[in-house]
Design an enzyme around this catalytic site. Structure first.
Site, PDB file in Angstrom:
ATOM      1  N   HIS A  17       0.670   5.264   1.425  1.00  0.00           N
ATOM      2  CA  HIS A  17      -0.101   6.133   2.313  1.00  0.00           C
ATOM      3  C   HIS A  17       0.469   7.548   2.230  1.00  0.00           C
ATOM      4  O   HIS A  17       1.694   7.733   2.257  1.00  0.00           O
ATOM      5  CB  HIS A  17      -0.009   5.623   3.755  1.00  0.00           C
ATOM      6  CG  HIS A  17      -0.829   6.424   4.706  1.00  0.00           C
ATOM      7  ND1 HIS A  17      -2.207   6.332   4.764  1.00  0.00           N
ATOM      8  CD2 HIS A  17      -0.474   7.359   5.630  1.00  0.00           C
ATOM      9  CE1 HIS A  17      -2.649   7.158   5.683  1.00  0.00           C
ATOM     10  NE2 HIS A  17      -1.625   7.792   6.218  1.00  0.00           N
ATOM     11  N   GLU A  44       4.755  10.161  -4.502  1.00  0.00           N
ATOM     12  CA  GLU A  44       4.132   8.839  -4.555  1.00  0.00           C
ATOM     13  C   GLU A  44       4.411   8.179  -5.895  1.00  0.00           C
ATOM     14  O   GLU A  44       4.716   6.975  -5.968  1.00  0.00           O
ATOM     15  CB  GLU A  44       2.614   8.962  -4.334  1.00  0.00           C
ATOM     16  CG  GLU A  44       2.215   9.388  -2.936  1.00  0.00           C
ATOM     17  CD  GLU A  44       0.699   9.509  -2.802  1.00  0.00           C
ATOM     18  OE1 GLU A  44      -0.009   8.691  -3.409  1.00  0.00           O
ATOM     19  OE2 GLU A  44       0.241  10.424  -2.097  1.00  0.00           O
ATOM     20  N   ASN A  76       0.853  -1.187   0.000  1.00  0.00           N
ATOM     21  CA  ASN A  76       0.000   0.000   0.000  1.00  0.00           C
ATOM     22  C   ASN A  76       0.887   1.235   0.000  1.00  0.00           C
ATOM     23  O   ASN A  76       2.045   1.182   0.415  1.00  0.00           O
ATOM     24  CB  ASN A  76      -0.900   0.012   1.245  1.00  0.00           C
ATOM     25  CG  ASN A  76      -1.867   1.176   1.244  1.00  0.00           C
ATOM     26  OD1 ASN A  76      -2.511   1.465   0.234  1.00  0.00           O
ATOM     27  ND2 ASN A  76      -1.989   1.869   2.373  1.00  0.00           N
TER      28      ASN A  76
END
Length: 217
Positions: A106, A171, A104
């Site tokens: 975040h 990201e 994942n």
């Protein structure tokens, strides 16, 4: 060749970044969404990637949806499952099913600001550095072993939108990198559940920090 399934709930810009990275040795087997109208499904389909829409509203409860989701994922026999803006809290059984192969990203420097509204909370807290974290998923929300982090400076006059945009750029840098490490066989969890990245210029957990002129701007 490593098979990857990516889960999205909306546009899936991190999914787009991973697809566009064209990682050697990786095959994006499918993009799955819990929202049939998710824009990420159109992006994937246009690139010849198999897509699955699995509307969570059609299921009686979270466990029933997660069971159906796992069945859909397993049909593609993935080596890695990637959450890319998948806005569902997953059941413990689901997470354990993919232990060590569920990633994942975040939008904060974990362990700071787990959960939602990270950019607003960072601004309210007055932090000087904010960022993003790639981590393995565990049953405890946003608490899994950290793989890679990128930091951005919090600038005078920043609002949520401005800060979020700079974090999102990072990201898009670090998520494909983490996936590349996994595909290359470099990224793993040791017996104690700690992240290890073998070889190369990084050791994990690794922080990718912006240039000092950005920090000081």
């Amino acid at each position: 060749m490593k098979s990857i399934v990516i889960l999205v709930s909306g546009r899936g810009s991190n999914m787009e970044a991973i697809v566009r990275a064209d990682i050697p040795g990786a095959r994006i087997a499918a993009v799955i969404s819990n929202r049939p109208d998710a824009a990420g499904l159109s992006f994937a389909a246009a690139r010849g990637i198999h897509t699955v829409a699995l509307d969570h509203k059609a299921f009686a409860d979270r466990a029933a949806f997660d069971a159906a989701l796992a069945e859909a994922i397993d049909a593609f026999e993935p080596d890695l499952v990637v959450l890319a803006g998948f806005m569902r809290v997953l059941t413990d059984d689901f997470v354990r099913r993919y232990d060590g192969r569920l990633l994942n990203i975040h939008p904060s420097l974990l362990p700071s600001f787990p959960g939602l509204h990270t950019h607003r909370r960072a601004l309210e807290a007055g932090v000087r550095l904010h960022g993003a974290t790639v981590h393995f998923v565990t049953p405890t929300l946003d608490c899994g072993p950290i793989v890679l982090q990128a930091a951005v400076s919090v600038r005078p006059g920043d609002d949520e939108a401005a800060l979020a945009a700079r974090v999102l750029e990072q990201e898009h840098r670090i998520y494909p990198q983490a996936v590349r490490w996994f595909v290359d066989g470099r990224l793993r969890l040791d017996a104690a559940g700690r992240v290890m990245v073998d070889g190369g210029e990084f050791s994990a957990p690794a922080a990718v920090v912006p240039a000092i002129d950005e920090v000081m701007s």
